[in-house]
Motif scaffolding. Structure first.
Motif, PDB file in Angstrom:
ATOM      1  N   ASN A  38       3.791 -10.029   9.766  1.00  0.00           N
ATOM      2  CA  ASN A  38       3.793 -11.331   9.091  1.00  0.00           C
ATOM      3  C   ASN A  38       5.074 -11.565   8.295  1.00  0.00           C
ATOM      4  OD1 ASN A  38       1.409 -12.095  10.230  1.00  0.00           O
ATOM      5  ND2 ASN A  38       0.139 -11.404   8.531  1.00  0.00           N
TER       6      ASN A  38
ATOM      7  N   ASP B  11      -4.610  -8.092  -3.588  1.00  0.00           N
ATOM      8  CA  ASP B  11      -5.402  -8.971  -2.715  1.00  0.00           C
ATOM      9  C   ASP B  11      -6.524  -9.652  -3.502  1.00  0.00           C
ATOM     10  OD1 ASP B  11      -3.803  -7.455  -1.074  1.00  0.00           O
ATOM     11  OD2 ASP B  11      -5.390  -6.816   0.296  1.00  0.00           O
TER      12      ASP B  11
ATOM     13  N   VAL C  85       1.616  -9.901  -0.184  1.00  0.00           N
ATOM     14  CA  VAL C  85       3.045  -9.868  -0.535  1.00  0.00           C
ATOM     15  C   VAL C  85       3.849 -10.990   0.135  1.00  0.00           C
ATOM     16  CG1 VAL C  85       3.308  -7.417  -1.119  1.00  0.00           C
ATOM     17  CG2 VAL C  85       3.329  -8.109   1.287  1.00  0.00           C
TER      18      VAL C  85
ATOM     19  N   GLY D 103       0.820  -1.219   0.000  1.00  0.00           N
ATOM     20  CA  GLY D 103       0.000   0.000   0.000  1.00  0.00           C
ATOM     21  C   GLY D 103       0.848   1.261   0.000  1.00  0.00           C
ATOM     22  N   THR D 104       0.522   2.196   0.880  1.00  0.00           N
ATOM     23  CA  THR D 104       1.267   3.464   0.938  1.00  0.00           C
ATOM     24  C   THR D 104       2.709   3.267   1.398  1.00  0.00           C
ATOM     25  OG1 THR D 104      -0.125   3.759   2.882  1.00  0.00           O
ATOM     26  CG2 THR D 104      -0.294   5.432   1.184  1.00  0.00           C
TER      27      THR D 104
ATOM     28  N   ASN E 167       5.490   3.548  11.990  1.00  0.00           N
ATOM     29  CA  ASN E 167       4.795   4.849  11.913  1.00  0.00           C
ATOM     30  C   ASN E 167       3.847   5.023  13.096  1.00  0.00           C
ATOM     31  OD1 ASN E 167       3.045   2.846  11.037  1.00  0.00           O
ATOM     32  ND2 ASN E 167       1.862   4.274   9.790  1.00  0.00           N
TER      33      ASN E 167
ATOM     34  N   ALA F  20      -0.910  -4.336  -3.353  1.00  0.00           N
ATOM     35  CA  ALA F  20      -2.008  -3.424  -3.006  1.00  0.00           C
ATOM     36  C   ALA F  20      -3.303  -4.222  -2.991  1.00  0.00           C
ATOM     37  CB  ALA F  20      -2.098  -2.305  -4.036  1.00  0.00           C
ATOM     38  N   ARG F  21      -4.340  -3.576  -2.448  1.00  0.00           N
ATOM     39  CA  ARG F  21      -5.630  -4.288  -2.376  1.00  0.00           C
ATOM     40  C   ARG F  21      -6.148  -4.655  -3.763  1.00  0.00           C
ATOM     41  NH1 ARG F  21      -8.564  -0.721   2.331  1.00  0.00           N
ATOM     42  NH2 ARG F  21      -6.723  -0.837   3.636  1.00  0.00           N
TER      43      ARG F  21
ATOM     44  N   SER G 101       9.989  -0.068   8.741  1.00  0.00           N
ATOM     45  CA  SER G 101       9.856   1.349   9.094  1.00  0.00           C
ATOM     46  C   SER G 101       8.541   1.509   9.847  1.00  0.00           C
ATOM     47  CB  SER G 101       9.857   2.201   7.820  1.00  0.00           C
ATOM     48  OG  SER G 101       9.569   3.540   8.138  1.00  0.00           O
TER      49      SER G 101
END
Ligand code: NAD
Ligand code: FES
Length: 274
Positions: free
Chosen positions: A196, A158, A168, A108-109, A213, A134-135, A211
């Motif tokens: 995961n 997905d 992924v 995703g982002t 957040n 991504a979805r 990373s």
């Protein structure tokens, strides 16, 4: 004041890219580091890890998902508008070295942050296997940019609308079973994805970086909001991270802390558009 020199709406306008003129930050910032942005005098402080830097134009690129009132306000700005503050570079830079073959995993982002790190890993001569997901097809960002940096590349969605169907972690597991030259995995995306990935790479004994957040306020180690537990030690993400070795991170605690204000964020967004 910091001028927006480019705006691009991505992923059905739910993700926005801004290139911001910030020559002093652009000259110093390294992959993995972040900035804190305020739209206006009374605005929320929004921490965003930088997705790219153009030292020629003196600009930094940020890519963010519109999730609440402040990010919706940011999306309303256009090229030529200004941010009140952009503070940075903050946090520690990612450790980049020539290791050989590395796998970078973006969800995703998270692909935005991964892009800056992948670029640096490529520059020092690593062989890069990229897995981005991504979805659905319309939500995938930076496909071409990542393709140009990776020696091999797998895309997942997905719902199977593009690339391989699934998360992924599925192609990652296949690579880990089939190849024995993987020196490191770098994974950035939703917390559950990083958890995961970490559970998987632990079984293969492969060093894995992520990373994080967490919620942040000051971004300089004073408020304690961004604390994460790693192997029974407390770390402050804004000064000790945001990149950490994944092993022993308490991802469940991080998920719980990050979900604390979801209702308030939704209410603030609804109130702001009424
Ligand atoms: P998403 O939920 O659409 O998931 C993106 C991809 O992650 C999926 O396509 C899948 O491949 C993988 N994924 C999702 N769930 C998984 C699971 N259970 N197991 C394995 N893989 C899984 O992602 P999104 O909506 O773009 O994510 C937004 C989240 O990511 C937000 O919570 C945001 O705060 C976070 N985020 C994190 C960072 C960071 O620094 N780590 C950066 C940006 C965004
Ligand atoms: Fe305040 Fe990290 S954001 S200590």
């Amino acid at each position: 004041m910091f001028e927006i020199i480019l705006k691009q709406e991505m992923a059905k306008s739910t993700i926005v890219r801004f290139d911001i003129k910030a020559p002093k930050i652009a000259a110093k910032i390294k992959p993995g580091q972040f900035v804190i942005i305020r739209v206006n005098e009374t605005g929320e402080r929004i921490p965003l890890t930088v997705a790219d830097v153009d030292s020629f134009s003196g600009s930094i690129t940020i890519i963010f998902q519109v999730v609440g009132k402040s990010t919706a306000l940011m999306r309303s700005l256009n090229a030529g508008d200004f941010f009140k503050d952009v503070v940075g570079p903050l946090g520690k830079a990612a450790h980049i070295e020539k290791l050989g073959t590395v796998i970078v995993v973006g969800g995703g982002t998270g692909i935005a942050i991964l892009h800056h790190i992948t670029k640096a890993m490529k520059q020092v001569g690593n062989y890069i296997i990229g897995i981005i997901g991504a979805r659905e097809k319309g939500m995938l960002i930076l496909e071409e940019e990542m393709k140009s940096l990776c020696d091999e590349m797998i895309i997942t969605t997905d719902d199977g609308s593009y690339g391989q169907q699934g998360f992924v972690t599925q192609p990652l597991e296949k690579y880990l079973n089939e190849r024995h030259d993987i020196k490191e995995v770098y994974a950035i995306g939703p917390i559950i994805m990083m958890k995961n990935v970490s559970n998987l790479t632990k079984k293969f004994g492969i060093k894995t970086m992520v990373s994080l957040n967490p919620i942040m306020v000051d971004g300089t180690g004073m408020c304690g909001c961004c604390r994460v537990t790693i192997g029974n030690k407390t770390k402050f993400c804004c000064v000790d991270g945001p990149d950490f070795e994944a092993i022993d991170i308490d991802f469940d605690e991080l998920e719980k802390r990050n979900s604390m204000y979801i209702k308030e964020e939704k209410d603030a967004l609804l109130f702001s558009i009424k």
